[in-house]
Design an enzyme around this catalytic site. Structure first.
Site, PDB file in Angstrom:
ATOM      1  N   GLY A 239       0.762  -1.245   0.000  1.00 24.66           N
ATOM      2  CA  GLY A 239       0.000   0.000   0.000  1.00 24.66           C
ATOM      3  C   GLY A 239       0.786   1.284   0.000  1.00 24.66           C
ATOM      4  O   GLY A 239       0.202   2.359  -0.158  1.00 24.66           O
ATOM      5  N   GLY A 275       3.645  -3.600  -3.766  1.00 22.04           N
ATOM      6  CA  GLY A 275       3.461  -3.781  -5.201  1.00 22.04           C
ATOM      7  C   GLY A 275       3.877  -2.510  -5.939  1.00 22.04           C
ATOM      8  O   GLY A 275       4.981  -2.414  -6.493  1.00 22.04           O
ATOM      9  N   ARG A 312      -6.091   3.074 -15.523  1.00 24.82           N
ATOM     10  CA  ARG A 312      -6.126   3.839 -14.276  1.00 24.82           C
ATOM     11  C   ARG A 312      -6.781   5.221 -14.414  1.00 24.82           C
ATOM     12  O   ARG A 312      -7.590   5.599 -13.559  1.00 24.82           O
ATOM     13  CB  ARG A 312      -4.724   3.953 -13.663  1.00 24.82           C
ATOM     14  CG  ARG A 312      -4.142   2.571 -13.281  1.00 24.82           C
ATOM     15  CD  ARG A 312      -2.865   2.675 -12.473  1.00 24.82           C
ATOM     16  NE  ARG A 312      -3.110   3.197 -11.152  1.00 24.82           N
ATOM     17  CZ  ARG A 312      -2.904   4.442 -10.783  1.00 24.82           C
ATOM     18  NH1 ARG A 312      -2.364   5.319 -11.610  1.00 24.82           N
ATOM     19  NH2 ARG A 312      -3.217   4.839  -9.569  1.00 24.82           N
ATOM     20  N   TYR A 316      -9.977   5.247 -12.030  1.00 20.17           N
ATOM     21  CA  TYR A 316      -9.812   5.953 -10.756  1.00 20.17           C
ATOM     22  C   TYR A 316      -9.666   7.470 -10.939  1.00 20.17           C
ATOM     23  O   TYR A 316      -9.443   8.176  -9.961  1.00 20.17           O
ATOM     24  CB  TYR A 316      -8.537   5.496 -10.040  1.00 20.17           C
ATOM     25  CG  TYR A 316      -8.294   4.018  -9.898  1.00 20.17           C
ATOM     26  CD1 TYR A 316      -9.210   3.192  -9.245  1.00 20.17           C
ATOM     27  CD2 TYR A 316      -7.111   3.448 -10.370  1.00 20.17           C
ATOM     28  CE1 TYR A 316      -8.946   1.833  -9.085  1.00 20.17           C
ATOM     29  CE2 TYR A 316      -6.851   2.092 -10.206  1.00 20.17           C
ATOM     30  CZ  TYR A 316      -7.769   1.294  -9.566  1.00 20.17           C
ATOM     31  OH  TYR A 316      -7.502  -0.032  -9.395  1.00 20.17           O
ATOM     32  N   CYS A 342     -14.005   3.253 -28.324  1.00 22.04           N
ATOM     33  CA  CYS A 342     -15.305   3.883 -28.503  1.00 22.04           C
ATOM     34  C   CYS A 342     -16.018   4.069 -27.173  1.00 22.04           C
ATOM     35  O   CYS A 342     -17.030   3.413 -26.885  1.00 22.04           O
ATOM     36  CB  CYS A 342     -16.132   3.056 -29.476  1.00 22.04           C
ATOM     37  SG  CYS A 342     -15.263   2.846 -31.016  1.00 22.04           S
TER      38      CYS A 342
HETATM   39  C1  LIG Z   1      -2.912  -5.194  -4.081  1.00 19.29           C
HETATM   40  C2  LIG Z   1      -2.422  -5.760  -2.813  1.00 19.29           C
HETATM   41  C3  LIG Z   1      -1.137  -5.469  -2.360  1.00 19.29           C
HETATM   42  C4  LIG Z   1      -0.215  -4.499  -3.053  1.00 19.29           C
HETATM   43  O1  LIG Z   1      -0.661  -3.190  -2.913  1.00 19.29           O
HETATM   44  P1  LIG Z   1       0.258  -1.976  -3.422  1.00 19.29           P
HETATM   45  O2  LIG Z   1      -0.559  -0.788  -3.118  1.00 19.29           O
HETATM   46  O3  LIG Z   1       0.491  -2.163  -4.870  1.00 19.29           O
HETATM   47  O4  LIG Z   1       1.512  -2.017  -2.625  1.00 19.29           O
HETATM   48  C5  LIG Z   1      -0.695  -6.108  -1.219  1.00 19.29           C
HETATM   49  N1  LIG Z   1      -1.489  -6.977  -0.547  1.00 19.29           N
HETATM   50  C6  LIG Z   1      -2.741  -7.264  -0.951  1.00 19.29           C
HETATM   51  C7  LIG Z   1      -3.559  -8.224  -0.181  1.00 19.29           C
HETATM   52  C8  LIG Z   1      -3.258  -6.667  -2.098  1.00 19.29           C
HETATM   53  O5  LIG Z   1      -4.486  -6.947  -2.496  1.00 19.29           O
END
Ligand SMILES: *Cc1c(COP(=O)(O)O)cnc(C)c1O
Length: 412
Positions: A239, A275, A312, A316, A342
């Site tokens: 996150g 991620g 994205r 979002y 489209c």
């Molecule tokens: C998507 C996700 C992540 C990674 O989140 P990032 O914001 O890309 O770091 C980690 N753990 C879980 C369970 C997720 O669904």
């Protein structure tokens, strides 16, 4: 910090000329940088060196095998959310004992697949899922290591679609119901409750919500100890945000220091699931200007990348920096950058100040390494982009561009 830089008036990915890549492999084209991926992984992972930890890269952010293989080689584990991602992670050489499996809807076949592989643990999100994992484990004569995903009810102050740790979200178990779930897990023969887990959202730009969630988990940990549960893992999810525009998220070092301070001395192995922070700014999407057109109220720059390539902005309302690959120095205009799909929702940027660009010129869409290609689709029967991985002055095709034949291959 990334390795996409201007040299002699044109954009380079490390030591590779992006314009040459576009000429050779066509557009739209994803380009990833090995040096950036490596740097980001190492910066994040080393931020937790003060404690025993395992960094499980979140595969869904960018699941290209070459990217996974690179990260696996740096010692990364993986956080997966499907049997398909498990397949990829194993194929990329990630040891099963470094894989954790998250997600609210694991199917029996996927659970069996993960148990047979011998993954580190399941992050369990409901009591019914726990019961099912127990059943599958018993059928296979195995014991499943599990953590429960706790929904700590904290507001991550990010986009609602990527907030996951609030009471109203579908994810995890509330702290109140988790206690019963652990008691149940302790008594199930196919289950070994080994950890606690939370993941409160994505693209967080402050540390406070993480600390707030951690506080709640540590208080809960005391209750689990009192129940004589042998909890060994604390998974803090992913996150951590990245700068797309003006955001100033904490540096991983700062993030790691704050979290390790709060957990130092506890007999828990920390699992992290980053991620976006690893791959987001390690990738760009290169696209060609097809047409420009002026209407009564707008100037449109129509490019060959669309919402099927990078959703994205449409999904979002996300901001991605867009710049010329070879800046021409023309005056700026207020434009919408849109794709050929489209849908009026098909845009990469709205009301953006961009130097005037012309047909055939190339644009780079920055911060496209995370949730870019992995969220792409074939909408409008568009072939998905090729992915290139650059390393120094070398570039490999990490994924070929799809062909019309590959698009219809599964249809009868
Ligand atoms: C998507 C996700 C992540 C990674 O989140 P990032 O914001 O890309 O770091 C980690 N753990 C879980 C369970 C997720 O669904």
């Amino acid at each position: 910090m990334h390795h996409f830089k201007m040299k002699n008036g044109t954009l380079f990915a490390e030591d590779v000329n992006v314009k040459e890549l576009a000429r050779q492999y066509g557009t739209p084209l994803y380009v990833y940088s090995t040096a950036t991926l490596t740097r980001h992984f190492q910066a994040f992972d080393s931020a937790f060196n003060a404690v025993e930890h395992l960094t499980c890269y979140s595969v869904k952010a960018n699941s290209n095998l070459a990217v996974l293989r690179l990260l696996a080689g740096l010692g990364a584990g993986m956080d997966i959310v499907s049997g398909g991602e498990l397949y990829r992670a194993l194929l990329a050489g990630v040891p099963a004992e470094r894989i954790v499996y998250s997600g609210v809807g694991k199917k029996p076949a996927e659970i069996a697949q993960a148990l047979s592989a011998g993954i580190l643990m399941f992050n369990v999100e409901s009591v019914q899922e726990l019961v099912r994992i127990n059943e599958v484990a018993q059928q296979l004569g195995k014991t499943a290591r599990v953590s429960f995903r706790i929904n700590p009810d904290v507001d991550p102050k990010t986009h609602p679609y990527i907030s996951t740790g609030m009471k109203k979200n579908k994810f995890g178990l509330s702290i109140d119901s988790a206690l019963d779930a652990y008691a149940m897990a302790r008594d199930l023969p196919g289950i070994d409750p080994v950890g606690m887990d939370c993941h409160i959202g994505s693209q967080l730009t402050t540390i406070e919500p993480f600390l707030e969630a951690l506080d709640k988990l540590l208080a809960f940990y005391e209750k689990l100890k009192a129940m004589n549960l042998n909890i060994r893992y604390l998974d803090l999810g992913g996150g951590l945000g990245i700068p797309y525009d003006e955001e100033e998220p904490p540096h991983p070092k700062e993030f790691g220091a704050a979290l390790t301070k709060a957990i130092d001395g506890l007999p828990l192995k920390i699992v992290l699931e980053p991620g976006r922070v690893i791959v987001g700014n390690a990738g760009i999407l290169v696209t060609e200007v097809l047409y420009t057109k002026q209407t009564a109220t707008k100037t449109f720059v129509i490019v060959d990348a669309a919402m099927n390539d990078l959703i994205r902005p449409s999904l979002y309302g996300s901001f991605h920096r867009i710049e010329e690959v070879t800046p021409q120095g023309r005056a700026a205009l207020d434009v919408d950058v849109v794709g050929p799909i489209c849908e009026s929702g098909d845009f990469l940027a709205k009301d953006r100040q961009l130097p005037e660009v012309r047909q055939g010129e190339l644009l780079a869409v920055y911060s496209a390494g995370a949730y870019g290609f992995t969220m792409s689709s074939n909408y409008n029967t568009r072939t998905r982009a090729a992915e290139i991985l650059v390393d120094g002055d070398k570039a490999i095709v990490a994924r070929r561009r799809e062909t019309y034949e590959s698009l219809v291959a599964n249809e009868i």
